[in-house]
Design an enzyme around this catalytic site. Structure first.
Site, mmCIF file in Angstrom:
data_model
loop_
_atom_site.group_PDB
_atom_site.id
_atom_site.type_symbol
_atom_site.label_atom_id
_atom_site.label_comp_id
_atom_site.label_asym_id
_atom_site.label_seq_id
_atom_site.Cartn_x
_atom_site.Cartn_y
_atom_site.Cartn_z
ATOM 1 C CD GLU B 73 11.794 18.301 89.097
ATOM 2 O OE1 GLU B 73 11.310 17.650 88.115
ATOM 3 O OE2 GLU B 73 13.025 18.418 89.416
ATOM 4 N NE ARG B 223 12.167 -2.464 73.916
ATOM 5 C CZ ARG B 223 12.195 -2.442 75.096
ATOM 6 N NH1 ARG B 223 10.858 -2.785 75.784
ATOM 7 N NH2 ARG B 223 13.236 -2.090 76.014
ATOM 8 C CB THR B 293 17.506 47.753 49.615
ATOM 9 O OG1 THR B 293 18.329 46.908 50.775
ATOM 10 C CG2 THR B 293 16.210 48.014 50.326
ATOM 11 C CD GLU B 316 21.707 44.070 55.836
ATOM 12 O OE1 GLU B 316 21.351 44.751 54.650
ATOM 13 O OE2 GLU B 316 22.449 43.259 55.673
#
Lengths: 97, 497
Positions: B73, B223, B293, B316
């Site tokens: 491709e 398999r 915090t 934050e």
């Protein structure tokens, strides 16, 4: 016009390869009267060339010159379609007047 | 023979080749079956080509196994260029004789005319030649669908693909080929290639889940051998290519270390029976402003004082803000960073998918080798993730920390100011070793703060609900709030009322 140069790529000595070679020979004789230069490459013996020419399917026939290059794949069983694919308007042949 | 195969009690009849793709050998229980053909099926954009290239790249870099890449491709130039982004220098490997291309991309000379019967003898001869030339052990074919578009004789194609894979298998080559799917949960491939050619089928998915893209890999069949079942998330890393997150292989062991480390708050260490365990993960949950915090800042600073390395993932607050806050509490983050014993990593939660956050965080942890890690906050990440993705993230991160005997402090924000639990803690409380709740307490016209250690795996802990205050030196934990009940629910009542 440049010389007509055709190369046929086949994979091994198989019935299909022989079929394609025979069909090409007939086309060369009947339509080009021996003016075409025809070569055959067996990709099993010369895979490097197959790689350079990016051969995927076999048999494949390449019109090397005159340029632009053109490709046909298959056993070349239909001469008129082979000629059309190679860019020649079908020649009136003795068999098909 | 691979020594790890001997771990199986049952004799393994199918030998496997370790692909070297991170996580994949774990979910496939050892890799791909040797000298067999495996179909990698996926929709457009599911990273099939990356998988096919990664398989060869890992063979070269990890197993010294040369590989042949057959491209149907993309052009050879495109493959070389695109894969440089993953750090795979294919051109160099070609020069070193470790990588060979077979260029089967559509011809620039235009569509090929077909007259009569044909087969793929040319392609087979070229692949065989390339394999012999460099002594390849691995071959990738990408993607077969391009062949089915180019050639209409599909019966011929199936027979020829069978011939190609059989030839390669006889040569001892382990084959990977890719095929395109239309739906994420429909037929395996568009042209039913798998029934004719594949011994094994692996499906790559790139599905939308709660408006977010989620990549997963599933081994559908293998398999004659065993493998993990179900979908496993994976991510594309610019450093390593495909990284599968093998969730079921992750073992969440409880903290096993008896070594204690300081939380950075003396009184809290006492409440926990002498500090956190060195390999434990602690969740601190509380409303906005309760001091989560601050707890993280003290945890980092406590690590510095103990000559440890501390790593903070902040989702934050900005770095500037974190450093300013720390300074206001008397802690010098800039100085700690200069001594390379503190690292602060700021990220926007929505900037990446959860899997990408996870992989990046794991890489940073690998590089920095911290003794303690804080995440502030998990809730910020949860908002940008699906529930399943979030849980997987926490499980994987927790497991990474535990394997490295690293302590983790995660914060989570509860939505209501008074009482209540956060969504985060509801979903991950079972995954953490300890939980610390920080709560506001309304009391006769003032807002006070209270803290409780809810759970401390493997140790006694103080079960008192204690008041704490915050000043210019950080957090101070005081006495038991003996006169107030209902702190945790948020409906406080006072004794004697």
């Amino acid at each position: 016009m440049d010389a007509l140069h055709l190369t046929l790529y086949v994979a091994g000595d198989t019935p299909r390869s022989r079929q394609a070679m025979a069909n090409l020979e007939r086309i060369c004789v009947e339509h080009f009267g021996g003016r075409a230069k025809c070569a055959t490459v067996d990709v099993l013996l010369d895979p490097e060339v197959a790689d350079t020419e990016r051969i995927l399917t076999t048999p494949t026939l390449i019109r090397e010159s005159p340029t632009p290059r053109r490709r046909v794949t298959g056993d070349l069983s239909d001469a008129q379609r082979v000629l059309a694919a190679l860019g020649f308007s079908p020649y009136p042949s003795p068999q098909n007047p | 023979m691979n020594p790890s195969a001997s771990q199986n009690i049952r004799p393994e009849t199918v030998a496997k080749v370790r692909t070297g793709i991170p996580g994949f050998d774990s979910i496939s229980e050892g890799g791909l079956p040797r000298a067999r053909a495996t179909l990698i099926a996926g929709t457009a954009g599911s990273a099939k080509t990356v998988f096919a290239v990664h398989y060869l790249a890992a063979g070269i870099t990890q197993a010294d196994e040369p590989g042949v890449f057959v491209t149907f491709e993309d052009s050879v130039a495109d493959v070389r260029k695109n894969m440089l982004g993953f750090g795979w220098d294919i051109a160099r490997w070609e020069k070193e004789g470790k990588w060979a291309f077979v260029d089967a991309a559509p011809d620039a000379e235009g569509p090929i005319a077909i007259v009569g019967d044909y087969d793929l003898g040319g392609l087979l001869a070229r692949i065989e030649h390339a394999v012999k030339k460099i002594g390849a052990k691995r071959v990738s074919l990408d993607s077969l669908n391009a062949l089915f578009v180019q050639f209409k004789d599909h019966a011929m194609l199936r027979a020829e693909l069978f011939r190609i894979t059989s030839t390669l298998k006889r040569m001892g080559v382990t084959v990977v080929f890719t095929g395109e799917r239309i739906d994420e949960y429909g037929d395996v491939t568009r042209h039913g290639i798998e029934e004719f050619v594949a011994d094994n089928v692996v499906i790559l998915r790139n599905s939308l889940e709660e408006e977010r893209r989620r990549r997963t890999v599933e081994i559908l069949k293998m398999r004659g051998t065993t493998h993990q079942r179900g979908e496993f998330p994976f991510t594309l890393s610019s450093r390593e290519g495909i990284i599968v997150i093998p969730l079921s292989q992750i073992q969440l062991t409880q903290s096993s270390s008896t070594v204690r480390i300081t939380s950075g708050v003396k009184e809290l260490d006492r409440m926990c029976g002498g500090g956190f365990f060195r390999d434990s993960v602690i969740l601190a949950s509380g409303a906005s402003g309760t001091g989560k915090t601050l707890l993280v800042t003290q945890f980092m600073s406590g690590g510095f004082k103990a000559k440890e390395r501390s790593l903070l993932f902040a989702f934050e607050e900005s770095k500037d803000q974190l450093f300013r806050n720390a300074a206001a509490w008397g802690m010098d983050f800039a100085g700690m960073e200069q001594k390379e014993r503190l690292m602060v990593v700021n990220r926007y939660p929505h900037a990446m998918a959860m899997e990408d956050h996870l992989v990046e965080m794991q890489q940073i942890i690998d590089d920095f080798k911290p003794n303690r890690v804080a995440v502030d906050s998990l809730s910020a990440l949860e908002r940008v993730s699906s529930l399943r993705g979030f849980r997987e993230f926490v499980i994987s991160l927790t497991s990474t920390l535990k394997q490295k005997e690293t302590a983790g402090l995660f914060t989570s924000t509860s939505p209501s100011l008074l009482g209540g639990t956060s969504v985060t803690e509801k979903h991950i409380s079972t995954l953490t070793d300890s939980i610390i709740l920080l709560r506001y307490v309304e009391s006769f016209g003032t807002m006070r703060r209270a803290l409780v250690v809810l759970k401390m795996r493997g140790s006694q802990h103080d079960d008192a609900i204690r008041e704490y205050t915050i000043d210019g030196k950080g957090m101070h934990i005081g006495d038991r709030l003996s006169a107030i009940t209902g702190v945790l629910s948020g409906h406080t009542t006072f004794e004697g009322e």
